[in-house]
Structures are given as C-alpha cells and as structure tokens.
Design a protein around this motif. Sequence first.
Motif, PDB file in Angstrom:
ATOM      1  N   CYS B  19       8.115   2.897  -5.663  1.00 21.42           N
ATOM      2  CA  CYS B  19       7.036   3.385  -4.788  1.00 21.42           C
ATOM      3  C   CYS B  19       5.669   2.874  -5.214  1.00 21.42           C
ATOM      4  N   ALA B  20       5.532   2.494  -6.486  1.00 22.12           N
ATOM      5  CA  ALA B  20       4.214   2.088  -6.981  1.00 22.12           C
ATOM      6  C   ALA B  20       3.725   0.875  -6.207  1.00 22.12           C
ATOM      7  N   SER B  21       2.462   0.931  -5.752  1.00 25.48           N
ATOM      8  CA  SER B  21       1.943  -0.188  -4.952  1.00 25.48           C
ATOM      9  C   SER B  21       1.529  -1.331  -5.867  1.00 25.48           C
ATOM     10  N   ARG B  22       1.679  -2.558  -5.346  1.00 22.87           N
ATOM     11  CA  ARG B  22       1.276  -3.716  -6.137  1.00 22.87           C
ATOM     12  C   ARG B  22      -0.236  -3.866  -6.042  1.00 22.87           C
ATOM     13  N   LYS B  23      -0.854  -4.275  -7.148  1.00 25.81           N
ATOM     14  CA  LYS B  23      -2.310  -4.393  -7.168  1.00 25.81           C
ATOM     15  C   LYS B  23      -2.764  -5.466  -6.181  1.00 25.81           C
ATOM     16  N   GLY B  24      -3.736  -5.109  -5.370  1.00 24.04           N
ATOM     17  CA  GLY B  24      -4.240  -6.037  -4.356  1.00 24.04           C
ATOM     18  C   GLY B  24      -3.637  -5.795  -2.989  1.00 24.04           C
ATOM     19  N   PHE B  25      -2.559  -5.014  -2.940  1.00 20.74           N
ATOM     20  CA  PHE B  25      -1.882  -4.789  -1.657  1.00 20.74           C
ATOM     21  C   PHE B  25      -1.810  -3.292  -1.326  1.00 20.74           C
ATOM     22  N   GLU B  26      -2.744  -2.516  -1.873  1.00 23.98           N
ATOM     23  CA  GLU B  26      -2.701  -1.063  -1.701  1.00 23.98           C
ATOM     24  C   GLU B  26      -2.926  -0.654  -0.244  1.00 23.98           C
ATOM     25  N   LYS B  27      -3.781  -1.394   0.464  1.00 21.73           N
ATOM     26  CA  LYS B  27      -4.147  -1.015   1.826  1.00 21.73           C
ATOM     27  C   LYS B  27      -3.410  -1.907   2.828  1.00 21.73           C
ATOM     28  N   GLU B  28      -2.775  -1.293   3.789  1.00 20.63           N
ATOM     29  CA  GLU B  28      -2.007  -2.066   4.767  1.00 20.63           C
ATOM     30  C   GLU B  28      -2.948  -2.953   5.600  1.00 20.63           C
ATOM     31  N   GLY B  29      -2.499  -4.194   5.828  1.00 21.25           N
ATOM     32  CA  GLY B  29      -3.322  -5.134   6.603  1.00 21.25           C
ATOM     33  C   GLY B  29      -4.366  -5.844   5.761  1.00 21.25           C
ATOM     34  N   PHE B  30      -4.351  -5.616   4.461  1.00 22.27           N
ATOM     35  CA  PHE B  30      -5.317  -6.261   3.560  1.00 22.27           C
ATOM     36  C   PHE B  30      -4.589  -6.799   2.326  1.00 22.27           C
ATOM     37  N   ALA B  31      -5.037  -7.923   1.818  1.00 24.06           N
ATOM     38  CA  ALA B  31      -4.525  -8.457   0.553  1.00 24.06           C
ATOM     39  C   ALA B  31      -5.732  -8.807  -0.298  1.00 24.06           C
ATOM     40  N   PHE B  32      -5.788  -8.262  -1.464  1.00 22.60           N
ATOM     41  CA  PHE B  32      -6.926  -8.431  -2.384  1.00 22.60           C
ATOM     42  C   PHE B  32      -8.243  -8.083  -1.665  1.00 22.60           C
ATOM     43  N   GLY B  33      -8.165  -7.091  -0.808  1.00 22.32           N
ATOM     44  CA  GLY B  33      -9.348  -6.618  -0.084  1.00 22.32           C
ATOM     45  C   GLY B  33      -9.656  -7.409   1.175  1.00 22.32           C
ATOM     46  N   CYS B  34      -8.967  -8.551   1.359  1.00 23.28           N
ATOM     47  CA  CYS B  34      -9.267  -9.423   2.501  1.00 23.28           C
ATOM     48  C   CYS B  34      -8.368  -9.073   3.684  1.00 23.28           C
ATOM     49  N   PRO B  35      -8.916  -9.090   4.887  1.00 21.78           N
ATOM     50  CA  PRO B  35      -8.112  -8.731   6.068  1.00 21.78           C
ATOM     51  C   PRO B  35      -7.048  -9.790   6.346  1.00 21.78           C
ATOM     52  N   ILE B  36      -5.795  -9.348   6.571  1.00 21.38           N
ATOM     53  CA  ILE B  36      -4.721 -10.320   6.852  1.00 21.38           C
ATOM     54  C   ILE B  36      -3.999 -10.009   8.164  1.00 21.38           C
ATOM     55  N   GLY B  37      -4.349  -8.895   8.793  1.00 21.70           N
ATOM     56  CA  GLY B  37      -3.693  -8.541  10.051  1.00 21.70           C
ATOM     57  C   GLY B  37      -2.199  -8.343   9.861  1.00 21.70           C
ATOM     58  N   ASP B  38      -1.413  -8.989  10.741  1.00 19.80           N
ATOM     59  CA  ASP B  38       0.045  -8.847  10.657  1.00 19.80           C
ATOM     60  C   ASP B  38       0.698  -9.954   9.828  1.00 19.80           C
ATOM     61  N   THR B  39      -0.109 -10.857   9.286  1.00 17.35           N
ATOM     62  CA  THR B  39       0.453 -11.990   8.545  1.00 17.35           C
ATOM     63  C   THR B  39       1.158 -11.505   7.283  1.00 17.35           C
ATOM     64  N   GLU B  40       2.307 -12.127   7.002  1.00 18.32           N
ATOM     65  CA  GLU B  40       3.060 -11.787   5.786  1.00 18.32           C
ATOM     66  C   GLU B  40       2.414 -12.524   4.618  1.00 18.32           C
ATOM     67  N   ILE B  41       1.723 -11.793   3.787  1.00 17.55           N
ATOM     68  CA  ILE B  41       1.096 -12.417   2.627  1.00 17.55           C
ATOM     69  C   ILE B  41       1.508 -11.633   1.392  1.00 17.55           C
ATOM     70  N   GLY B  42       2.127 -12.352   0.425  1.00 19.48           N
ATOM     71  CA  GLY B  42       2.649 -11.656  -0.740  1.00 19.48           C
ATOM     72  C   GLY B  42       2.037 -12.110  -2.047  1.00 19.48           C
ATOM     73  N   SER B  43       1.095 -13.044  -1.980  1.00 18.48           N
ATOM     74  CA  SER B  43       0.516 -13.544  -3.242  1.00 18.48           C
ATOM     75  C   SER B  43      -0.891 -14.079  -2.987  1.00 18.48           C
ATOM     76  N   MET B  44      -1.616 -14.342  -4.071  1.00 16.46           N
ATOM     77  CA  MET B  44      -2.963 -14.919  -3.967  1.00 16.46           C
ATOM     78  C   MET B  44      -2.895 -16.300  -3.314  1.00 16.46           C
ATOM     79  N   GLU B  45      -1.852 -17.082  -3.662  1.00 16.30           N
ATOM     80  CA  GLU B  45      -1.698 -18.434  -3.102  1.00 16.30           C
ATOM     81  C   GLU B  45      -1.543 -18.359  -1.578  1.00 16.30           C
ATOM     82  N   ALA B  46      -0.734 -17.391  -1.139  1.00 18.71           N
ATOM     83  CA  ALA B  46      -0.507 -17.251   0.311  1.00 18.71           C
ATOM     84  C   ALA B  46      -1.793 -16.823   1.020  1.00 18.71           C
TER      85      ALA B  46
END
Lengths: 197, 144
Positions: B19-46
Amino acid sequence: MKRLTVPARLAAVCALALLVLGGCAKDTVRYGDARGVETVTNEFGSTDLQMIAESMTRSMLDAPIVTANNLPIVTVQEVRNKTNEYIDTRAITDSIRAELQKSGKVRFAVDAAGMANQKEEIDRQQDDAYYDPEQTAEKGRMVGAQYRLEGNITSIVKQAKDVKDVYYKFNLQMWNIRNGLLEWTDEKEIRKTTTKG
Amino acid sequence: MKTIVVAAALTVLATTAGCASRKGFEKEGFAFGCPIGDTEIGSMEALIDAKVAQEGRRTNVIVTEMRCTMSGDRMKIEANLNNDAAQIRRVAYKFRWIDPEGMRAAEEEAWKPVLMYEKSNHVVSAIAPSNKAVDFRLLFMGQD
C-alpha cells in the motif's frame, strides 16, 4: 595605343564580369523568429530585452504583494540606463507591463509619461460641448498608484585584442508609495562575449 | 501457534508495503509534482520523455531530472540539464505552457541561451505565467 596582352585581356574581362555580377546580386530578405536567440553583435539586443522582461515579470508575479490577490495598483517610473550604449529602457518596462497586465494580477495607473495625454483627453471631453455631460470623464476621478516601479540597467565592458566581454545587470524595484517600503526587487544578469576569428 | 503468528505478521507487513506509495507518485495524475494526465509514467526517465522535446539543431545536452511544485496558484518547474561532453556546449531553452483544453496558455516564450561548462549540470527553472497553465513542455535546441 599599346595593345593588351592575352592574360591582361582575360583579367580585364573577369574584372568586368565580377563587377556586373556584383551589381546584379540581390539582397535577401527573410522573416526570422522574433523570439529566437539573436547574436549579431554583443550590444543590447532583442534576446536580452525578452529575457529581462520575462524574468522580472515571473519573479514579480511570485511576490507576496501580488500573490495576495489584492490587485495592487502600480505605476511605472524610470529605468535608468547607466550603460554606455543607447538602450530604450521604456521598451523593457512596456514589455514587463504588458506581461503583468495579461496575468490579471496587477493593475496599472497612468504614469508620468502618459499623464499629459490623460489630462488633455479629460480637458477635451470637459470643454467640448459635443459630448454628453452625463458620460464625460470628470476631473478628480483618477485612481492613484499604490506602488511604483523603478530600476537601473548597468553594464561592465571589458575589451582585449580579440575578446570583448559585456556584462549587463538589470535591477527592478517595487516601492510602496505610501510608506516608502521596498516591497519587491529582483535582478537579471546577462554576460555576452565576442571572440574574433 | 507460533507459526501462525509469524505468518500473520508477514502477511500484514507484505500488505502494508504494497500500500505504501512510491515517492514522487503520491498524487494521482502527477509524477514528481508534474502533471501527467492519463499518461502511464512510472519513472523520472518516462516523465522527461513525456515533457521534453528538442527542436532545431540537435545537442547531446540532456535533461536528467525534473520536478514541479505549486507556487500559490501557479506551477513552478525545475529541470536539470546535463552536459556530459568534455567540451563547452551552448543550448537554448524555453517552456511552452498548455491550458486545460490543450491550447497554448500564454504567448510563446523567448528562447533563453545557456552556456554549459564541460561535464556540468545547470538547473533551469520557470514559473507559469498564469494559473491557466496546467501543463508544459520544455523545449531546447543546440546553439553550437
């Protein structure tokens, strides 16, 4: 009259052809990217103006006085040009004002440069019998600014045999007119170096 | 009995770890604080692949890290540019701001030149021109 030798004749014909072709060569005109990086000379240019305006605007929009959403009323005073070259500092402050106005977070009161035109228009409306008295702008209704913007642009130029280095520093300040407190200030530095060869 | 207790403890541990959230992906629709919408992004590279584009002249300067945050009601971005070459590189960059409808949220920014020393990093940052800008692209091009 002495006749020219064959090589001399050839050289004369080539020189004539070059002159004719040179005279026919057309200047090429193309539209460019108004927001592209301009490096024609190392004097103050469009890229410098745009970078300064953008940097100052974004910084000011992040200032507590603006983020508080009180729609501060600002007037633009002079940006002093302390460099040795001609820089239209009004163009810089006009760009900053346009960006800020578009953000909808700041309002601008008429500045000293625009005051003569403003007064002239009010007087014209007041004195002209053709205007509907109900709708004419009245004297004593203008809103004074709460804050004033002023600044400086300075430069340090160093030149050696094959190198010319120019450093610009643009500083902008927002002063509270009522209490004289400095509410916001920021700087933008630019360095440009020209190397011959 | 002891075996049952150990097994139960292991199950609880496995469940909570899942259940623990991965750092940078705590908020849905955001990765590392940046908006990603519905895009599947699982890493900084992506995230960098999705947000960064090169225009004009290619350069081997790359973006290695990007983070976003909110400053009041406006998005703030920091991106790390890396020059891994043994020569000085010159690049220019700008941010393109996008509104909720996918249109430009502001007039196109000016290209900003950056000098990158050999084997160096340079952080570029930007703050959105207005709260209408809900997404962005970082564009850069070589200037050598």
